[in-house]
Design a protein around this motif. Structure first.
Motif, PDB file in Angstrom:
ATOM      1  N   GLY A 112      15.809 -52.757 -20.219  1.00  0.00           N
ATOM      2  CA  GLY A 112      15.876 -53.778 -21.256  1.00  0.00           C
ATOM      3  C   GLY A 112      15.422 -53.277 -22.611  1.00  0.00           C
ATOM      4  O   GLY A 112      16.075 -53.512 -23.630  1.00  0.00           O
ATOM      5  N   THR A 113      14.296 -52.551 -22.644  1.00  0.00           N
ATOM      6  CA  THR A 113      13.721 -52.101 -23.915  1.00  0.00           C
ATOM      7  C   THR A 113      14.149 -50.692 -24.300  1.00  0.00           C
ATOM      8  O   THR A 113      13.979 -50.292 -25.451  1.00  0.00           O
ATOM      9  CB  THR A 113      12.190 -52.150 -23.841  1.00  0.00           C
ATOM     10  N   GLY A 114      14.656 -49.914 -23.325  1.00  0.00           N
ATOM     11  CA  GLY A 114      14.988 -48.518 -23.615  1.00  0.00           C
ATOM     12  C   GLY A 114      13.775 -47.618 -23.629  1.00  0.00           C
ATOM     13  O   GLY A 114      13.857 -46.455 -24.045  1.00  0.00           O
ATOM     14  N   SER A 115      12.642 -48.118 -23.151  1.00  0.00           N
ATOM     15  CA  SER A 115      11.413 -47.319 -23.115  1.00  0.00           C
ATOM     16  C   SER A 115      11.451 -46.348 -21.948  1.00  0.00           C
ATOM     17  O   SER A 115      11.811 -46.720 -20.820  1.00  0.00           O
ATOM     18  CB  SER A 115      10.198 -48.241 -22.997  1.00  0.00           C
ATOM     19  N   LEU A 116      11.060 -45.120 -22.218  1.00  0.00           N
ATOM     20  CA  LEU A 116      11.017 -44.085 -21.185  1.00  0.00           C
ATOM     21  C   LEU A 116       9.598 -43.539 -21.112  1.00  0.00           C
ATOM     22  O   LEU A 116       9.107 -42.953 -22.071  1.00  0.00           O
ATOM     23  CB  LEU A 116      12.003 -42.956 -21.512  1.00  0.00           C
ATOM     24  N   ARG A 117       8.939 -43.746 -19.983  1.00  0.00           N
ATOM     25  CA  ARG A 117       7.600 -43.191 -19.743  1.00  0.00           C
ATOM     26  C   ARG A 117       7.728 -42.045 -18.746  1.00  0.00           C
ATOM     27  O   ARG A 117       8.496 -42.133 -17.784  1.00  0.00           O
ATOM     28  CB  ARG A 117       6.652 -44.266 -19.208  1.00  0.00           C
ATOM     29  N   PHE A 118       6.958 -40.988 -18.964  1.00  0.00           N
ATOM     30  CA  PHE A 118       7.133 -39.808 -18.115  1.00  0.00           C
ATOM     31  C   PHE A 118       5.830 -39.054 -17.933  1.00  0.00           C
ATOM     32  O   PHE A 118       4.888 -39.194 -18.727  1.00  0.00           O
ATOM     33  CB  PHE A 118       8.191 -38.873 -18.723  1.00  0.00           C
ATOM     34  N   CYS A 119       5.797 -38.227 -16.880  1.00  0.00           N
ATOM     35  CA  CYS A 119       4.665 -37.337 -16.616  1.00  0.00           C
ATOM     36  C   CYS A 119       5.222 -36.020 -16.101  1.00  0.00           C
ATOM     37  O   CYS A 119       5.996 -35.996 -15.139  1.00  0.00           O
ATOM     38  CB  CYS A 119       3.722 -37.963 -15.588  1.00  0.00           C
ATOM     39  N   ASN A 120       4.827 -34.931 -16.732  1.00  0.00           N
ATOM     40  CA  ASN A 120       5.337 -33.605 -16.400  1.00  0.00           C
ATOM     41  C   ASN A 120       4.224 -32.774 -15.773  1.00  0.00           C
ATOM     42  O   ASN A 120       3.300 -32.341 -16.460  1.00  0.00           O
ATOM     43  CB  ASN A 120       5.877 -32.916 -17.656  1.00  0.00           C
ATOM     44  N   ALA A 121       4.307 -32.533 -14.466  1.00  0.00           N
ATOM     45  CA  ALA A 121       3.300 -31.749 -13.752  1.00  0.00           C
ATOM     46  C   ALA A 121       3.746 -30.292 -13.675  1.00  0.00           C
ATOM     47  O   ALA A 121       4.182 -29.802 -12.632  1.00  0.00           O
ATOM     48  CB  ALA A 121       3.076 -32.324 -12.355  1.00  0.00           C
ATOM     49  N   GLY A 122       3.639 -29.603 -14.802  1.00  0.00           N
ATOM     50  CA  GLY A 122       3.939 -28.171 -14.849  1.00  0.00           C
ATOM     51  C   GLY A 122       5.394 -27.811 -14.697  1.00  0.00           C
ATOM     52  O   GLY A 122       5.725 -26.644 -14.454  1.00  0.00           O
ATOM     53  N   HIS A 123       6.294 -28.770 -14.842  1.00  0.00           N
ATOM     54  CA  HIS A 123       7.709 -28.513 -14.632  1.00  0.00           C
ATOM     55  C   HIS A 123       8.369 -28.034 -15.934  1.00  0.00           C
ATOM     56  O   HIS A 123       7.818 -28.214 -17.023  1.00  0.00           O
ATOM     57  CB  HIS A 123       8.400 -29.787 -14.135  1.00  0.00           C
ATOM     58  N   ASN A 124       9.557 -27.416 -15.785  1.00  0.00           N
ATOM     59  CA  ASN A 124      10.342 -27.071 -16.973  1.00  0.00           C
ATOM     60  C   ASN A 124      10.561 -28.323 -17.810  1.00  0.00           C
ATOM     61  O   ASN A 124      10.881 -29.377 -17.275  1.00  0.00           O
ATOM     62  CB  ASN A 124      11.697 -26.489 -16.565  1.00  0.00           C
ATOM     63  N   HIS A 125      10.392 -28.196 -19.125  1.00  0.00           N
ATOM     64  CA  HIS A 125      10.472 -29.364 -19.992  1.00  0.00           C
ATOM     65  C   HIS A 125      11.885 -29.948 -20.003  1.00  0.00           C
ATOM     66  O   HIS A 125      12.829 -29.268 -20.441  1.00  0.00           O
ATOM     67  CB  HIS A 125      10.072 -28.993 -21.421  1.00  0.00           C
ATOM     68  N   PRO A 126      12.069 -31.183 -19.519  1.00  0.00           N
ATOM     69  CA  PRO A 126      13.380 -31.823 -19.648  1.00  0.00           C
ATOM     70  C   PRO A 126      13.786 -31.932 -21.116  1.00  0.00           C
ATOM     71  O   PRO A 126      12.937 -32.047 -22.010  1.00  0.00           O
ATOM     72  CB  PRO A 126      13.157 -33.204 -19.017  1.00  0.00           C
ATOM     73  N   LEU A 127      15.082 -31.923 -21.368  1.00  0.00           N
ATOM     74  CA  LEU A 127      15.612 -31.902 -22.728  1.00  0.00           C
ATOM     75  C   LEU A 127      16.307 -33.225 -23.034  1.00  0.00           C
ATOM     76  O   LEU A 127      17.255 -33.608 -22.345  1.00  0.00           O
ATOM     77  CB  LEU A 127      16.604 -30.742 -22.885  1.00  0.00           C
ATOM     78  N   LEU A 128      15.837 -33.921 -24.068  1.00  0.00           N
ATOM     79  CA  LEU A 128      16.457 -35.162 -24.515  1.00  0.00           C
ATOM     80  C   LEU A 128      17.194 -34.891 -25.819  1.00  0.00           C
ATOM     81  O   LEU A 128      16.577 -34.562 -26.838  1.00  0.00           O
ATOM     82  CB  LEU A 128      15.402 -36.251 -24.720  1.00  0.00           C
ATOM     83  N   PHE A 129      18.515 -35.009 -25.774  1.00  0.00           N
ATOM     84  CA  PHE A 129      19.344 -34.788 -26.950  1.00  0.00           C
ATOM     85  C   PHE A 129      19.584 -36.135 -27.630  1.00  0.00           C
ATOM     86  O   PHE A 129      20.252 -37.010 -27.075  1.00  0.00           O
ATOM     87  CB  PHE A 129      20.671 -34.139 -26.564  1.00  0.00           C
ATOM     88  N   ARG A 130      19.022 -36.279 -28.841  1.00  0.00           N
ATOM     89  CA  ARG A 130      19.134 -37.524 -29.595  1.00  0.00           C
ATOM     90  C   ARG A 130      20.533 -37.672 -30.204  1.00  0.00           C
ATOM     91  O   ARG A 130      21.272 -36.699 -30.349  1.00  0.00           O
ATOM     92  CB  ARG A 130      18.097 -37.550 -30.713  1.00  0.00           C
ATOM     93  N   SER A 131      20.847 -38.909 -30.580  1.00  0.00           N
ATOM     94  CA  SER A 131      22.150 -39.177 -31.198  1.00  0.00           C
ATOM     95  C   SER A 131      22.306 -38.474 -32.536  1.00  0.00           C
ATOM     96  O   SER A 131      23.417 -38.142 -32.951  1.00  0.00           O
ATOM     97  CB  SER A 131      22.343 -40.688 -31.381  1.00  0.00           C
ATOM     98  N   ASP A 132      21.175 -38.227 -33.240  1.00  0.00           N
ATOM     99  CA  ASP A 132      21.247 -37.561 -34.544  1.00  0.00           C
ATOM    100  C   ASP A 132      21.228 -36.041 -34.438  1.00  0.00           C
ATOM    101  O   ASP A 132      21.141 -35.337 -35.444  1.00  0.00           O
ATOM    102  CB  ASP A 132      20.091 -38.039 -35.434  1.00  0.00           C
ATOM    103  N   GLY A 133      21.282 -35.513 -33.213  1.00  0.00           N
ATOM    104  CA  GLY A 133      21.345 -34.072 -33.014  1.00  0.00           C
ATOM    105  C   GLY A 133      20.015 -33.399 -32.767  1.00  0.00           C
ATOM    106  O   GLY A 133      19.978 -32.210 -32.438  1.00  0.00           O
ATOM    107  N   THR A 134      18.910 -34.120 -32.897  1.00  0.00           N
ATOM    108  CA  THR A 134      17.605 -33.519 -32.646  1.00  0.00           C
ATOM    109  C   THR A 134      17.366 -33.374 -31.151  1.00  0.00           C
ATOM    110  O   THR A 134      17.964 -34.080 -30.321  1.00  0.00           O
ATOM    111  CB  THR A 134      16.479 -34.367 -33.268  1.00  0.00           C
ATOM    112  N   LEU A 135      16.482 -32.452 -30.804  1.00  0.00           N
ATOM    113  CA  LEU A 135      16.152 -32.175 -29.412  1.00  0.00           C
ATOM    114  C   LEU A 135      14.673 -32.450 -29.182  1.00  0.00           C
ATOM    115  O   LEU A 135      13.818 -31.946 -29.911  1.00  0.00           O
ATOM    116  CB  LEU A 135      16.477 -30.723 -29.059  1.00  0.00           C
TER     117      LEU A 135
END
Length: 366
Positions: free
Chosen positions: A246-269
């Motif tokens: 509903g809100t588009g909120s993304l909460r996350f926790c990274n336990a030593g893993h390869n950093h996931p990549l979020l590609f924004r609509s404006d081209g930023t990573l």
């Protein structure tokens, strides 16, 4: 009435064609390219106990003797006692055939082939069990292309380095408005990693049913379970995120893993880094949670280190930079096509070299 003519005997050429069809019809030229690498792997396996600490102090002759001794012991001590005895008798009978009688040569040949047949039978039985294990593991991983919560395009795939692997990914419907996505990578590969992967999945899924746990508390509890119930020389990198539709909120926790990549609509990573240590290292390790908002059209890519550490014959790794370049180049394509483009680029880069680690890729298009 004339008698039917007898069938013509096969010519020598036809016989050779039949032998080729039977033994070499499925031969692939890329197997030749992998042969040196497989030979080196076998050498490393059978000389694992070689004393490397004294290597620099040895003469060339001492190194040769030490290598031959280590290889011989590494080979024979992995056999059962009876097969080991038969193998040694075969080796002893071979020179006796030149000194005493040719019968010893025949006995040596027969004994060696008998031991080989027994070892091959074990391998084929194990291969059958591994194939069943692969089918079970494939059923545990929800791979392929599908819609998540009717609004997120997903494509997920995993390629184990061996028959079974230690990579894990999962999708969980937490409520009508939230979905969880997890990716994990057990250290090592093969059967031990696959068993730990199954344990990780069972523990994680059981703990997600406890509604009182915040995201970082959930990861901390999974870490405690892994620490208490796995060998001390094993660890697991792990990433978990929860998306509120509903809100588009993304909460996350990274336990030593390869950093996931979020590609924004404006081209930023954006790289999703916040979290803590890999699972299984420290029982009371603290974990923190990161959060951000995602917009329609943005793409999240999760992967394991088998992607970036895929190496070619020269030992060069595919790396994060190549990964980002390929993803950006094909970002406008659907998730499945994007994954195909990336895997094609990795295979082209690796060439005839064999993948040394499991490869897992999850693409989410919001």
């Amino acid at each position: 009435m004339p008698e039917p003519k007898p069938a013509a005997a096969p010519t020598e050429f036809e016989s050779l064609k039949e032998i080729y069809r039977l033994y070499a019809h499925d031969f692939r030229t890329d197997e030749l390219g992998r042969l040196p690498e497989e030979t080196l792997d076998a050498y490393r396996l059978f000389t694992a106990d070689l004393d490397r600490r004294r290597w620099e102090e040895m003469t060339a002759g001492e190194r040769l003797i030490a290598t031959v001794r280590s290889f011989f012991l590494g080979l024979t001590l992995r056999m059962s006692p009876l097969r080991r005895l038969l193998f040694l008798l075969a080796l002893a009978a071979f020179p006796a055939g030149f000194v005493f009688h040719w019968v010893y040569l025949v006995a040596s040949f027969l004994l060696l082939n008998f031991v080989l047949i027994l070892e091959m039978a074990d391998k084929l039985l194990l291969k059958g069990d591994l194939q069943i294990a692969r089918e079970i593991q494939t059923g545990l991983l929800p791979s392929g292309s599908f819609l998540l919560a009717d609004r997120i395009q997903v494509h997920a795939r995993s390629t184990p380095a061996n028959t079974v692997g230690g990579d894990y990914f999962d999708f969980l419907k937490l409520s009508d408005t939230s979905t969880g996505v997890a990716v994990g990578d057990v250290s090592g590969k093969g059967i031990p990693a696959a068993l730990l992967m199954a344990y990780l999945q069972a523990s994680f899924r059981a703990l997600t049913t406890v509604p009182e746990y915040r995201l970082e508390q959930l990861v901390a509890r999974v870490n405690e379970h892994i620490y208490r119930n796995t060998p001390s020389n094993r660890l697991i990198t792990f990433f978990y995120c929860v998306l509120d539709h509903g809100t588009g909120s993304l909460r996350f926790c990274n336990a030593g893993h390869n950093h996931p990549l979020l590609f924004r609509s404006d081209g930023t990573l954006v790289k999703l880094k916040e979290g803590g240590l890999p699972l299984g290292i420290q029982p009371d390790a603290p974990y923190e949670c990161g959060s951000l908002d995602v917009q329609p059209g943005e793409t999240l890519v999760l992967y394991t280190d088998g992607i970036t550490e895929a190496a070619n014959a020269a030992g060069d790794e595919f790396g994060e930079q190549r990964l980002e370049v390929v993803l950006r180049r094909h970002l406008a394509e659907p998730p499945e096509r994007l994954a195909d483009r990336l895997m094609d680029s990795i295979r082209e880069f690796v060439g005839n070299s064999r993948f040394r680690d499991d490869l897992t890729l999850v693409v989410l298009r919001f």
